[in-house]
Enzyme design. Structure first.
Site, PDB file in Angstrom:
ATOM      1  CE1 TYR A 104      -3.520   2.779   0.869  1.00  0.00           C
ATOM      2  CE2 TYR A 104      -1.699   3.086   2.737  1.00  0.00           C
ATOM      3  CZ  TYR A 104      -2.797   3.914   2.228  1.00  0.00           C
ATOM      4  OH  TYR A 104      -3.806   5.056   2.029  1.00  0.00           O
ATOM      5  CG  HIS A 105       2.985   4.726  -2.689  1.00  0.00           C
ATOM      6  ND1 HIS A 105       3.121   5.919  -1.975  1.00  0.00           N
ATOM      7  CD2 HIS A 105       3.389   4.578  -3.549  1.00  0.00           C
ATOM      8  CE1 HIS A 105       4.271   6.313  -2.353  1.00  0.00           C
ATOM      9  NE2 HIS A 105       4.594   5.694  -3.551  1.00  0.00           N
ATOM     10  CB  ALA A 106       0.912   5.753   2.600  1.00  0.00           C
ATOM     11  CD  GLU A 177      -2.842   2.686  -2.777  1.00  0.00           C
ATOM     12  OE1 GLU A 177      -3.863   1.970  -2.828  1.00  0.00           O
ATOM     13  OE2 GLU A 177      -1.835   1.778  -1.906  1.00  0.00           O
TER      14      GLU A 177
END
Length: 304
Positions: A104-106, A177
């Protein structure tokens, strides 16, 4: 001015920095605290340039860059522990062979970078990383990116890397994202390229998720206009603020094994579900910076 270029290799290095997009990219970076991070990368790139010239290194040689990689990995590991109390849970799930790490790319990919550094430091396993084309084209950083294995790799290049026995890291959500994800929501759309790569190379997919990663850095400016601009240009990165020294734990899920009877779309959906399960199990939502800070002092925390 002439005395300025008497510094060894500085003049030669600066010629790679001068670029028609320089002013535009600088303006984009100046409104973000990440400018300090990029300045640091430019400094590292200059040191790598000196290292290369002093050793008369002309061709790409993986062994030649081994020492710089070890130093960067060691420094990153120390910074991760000090700034975020960084931990990796489930590292035993990392296979001995190659695999695709999907994350997951914050607002930033700090957690993924720390995982790559820890993997290299503790196991000497190299993980190549797919990064945005615009970032790879930033003037003056190519030597650093190439040394660390960061590039806008094509699908064919990714498959070749995997067949050579290495890991490759991909965030299907990417910049979209990073900019516009709300409360750890995955924004993958119909992207299945990473799944196609895993199927073609016949390797497992390794899902990962990092607790509190979106509390370490926050971004601002999520509006319909900025979303429209991003979709039109793919160059927009919203201003961020931070870092906050929150507790970060990266959870490695069980690998999704290669299955010749599954389609890329089905594999992508399985991967998304695996990451969402890790998120739902370990991330309290909505995210809260103060709570994430307090978790650094929670000595009774249990992974289960």
């Amino acid at each position: 001015m002439s005395s300025f270029f008497q510094i060894p290799y500085l003049g030669e290095y600066l010629t790679s920095v001068v670029h028609p997009l320089w002013l535009l990219m600088l303006l984009i970076l100046l409104y973000s605290p990440m400018v300090g991070f990029f300045l640091f990368l430019w400094a590292l790139s200059f040191l790598l340039h000196i290292y290369k010239k002093m050793n008369n290194q002309q061709e790409s040689d993986s062994k030649f860059w081994e020492k710089p990689r070890k130093l960067v990995a060691l420094a990153s590991d120390i910074v991760g522990k000090i700034c975020f109390g960084y931990e990796v849970i489930g590292i035993e799930h990392i296979p001995k062979g190659p695999g695709v790490i999907v994350y997951y790319h914050a607002a930033t990919s700090t957690d993924y970078s720390l995982l790559v550094a820890k993997l290299f430091k503790e196991t000497q396993r190299k993980c190549y990383s797919v990064i945005d084309h615009a970032i790879y084209q930033l003037p003056g950083l190519k030597i650093f990116f190439d040394t660390m294995g960061l590039k806008d790799f094509s699908k064919a290049e990714c498959v070749e890397i995997l067949k050579e026995g290495h890991f490759i890291g991909i965030s299907p959500g990417g910049g979209r994202e990073a900019n516009f994800s709300n409360d750890y929501s995955l924004m993958w759309g119909k992207r299945t390229g990473f799944a196609q790569i895993a199927l073609e190379a016949k390797v497992p997919i390794i899902p990962m998720f990092t607790q509190n990663v979106r509390e370490a850095f926050r971004n601002i400016g999520r509006t319909r206009l900025t979303r429209w601009l991003y979709e039109k240009t793919r160059l927009l990165y919203l201003p961020i603020y931070g870092p906050f020294p929150v507790k970060m734990r990266t959870y490695i899920g069980e690998p999704i094994p290669y299955d010749p009877n599954i389609t890329a779309a089905e594999l992508a959906e399985k991967t998304k579900t695996a990451i969402e399960n890790l998120r739902d199990k370990y991330q309290k939502r909505p995210g809260n910076i103060l709570r994430a800070l307090s978790e650094r002092f929670d000595k009774h925390y249990k992974t289960n």
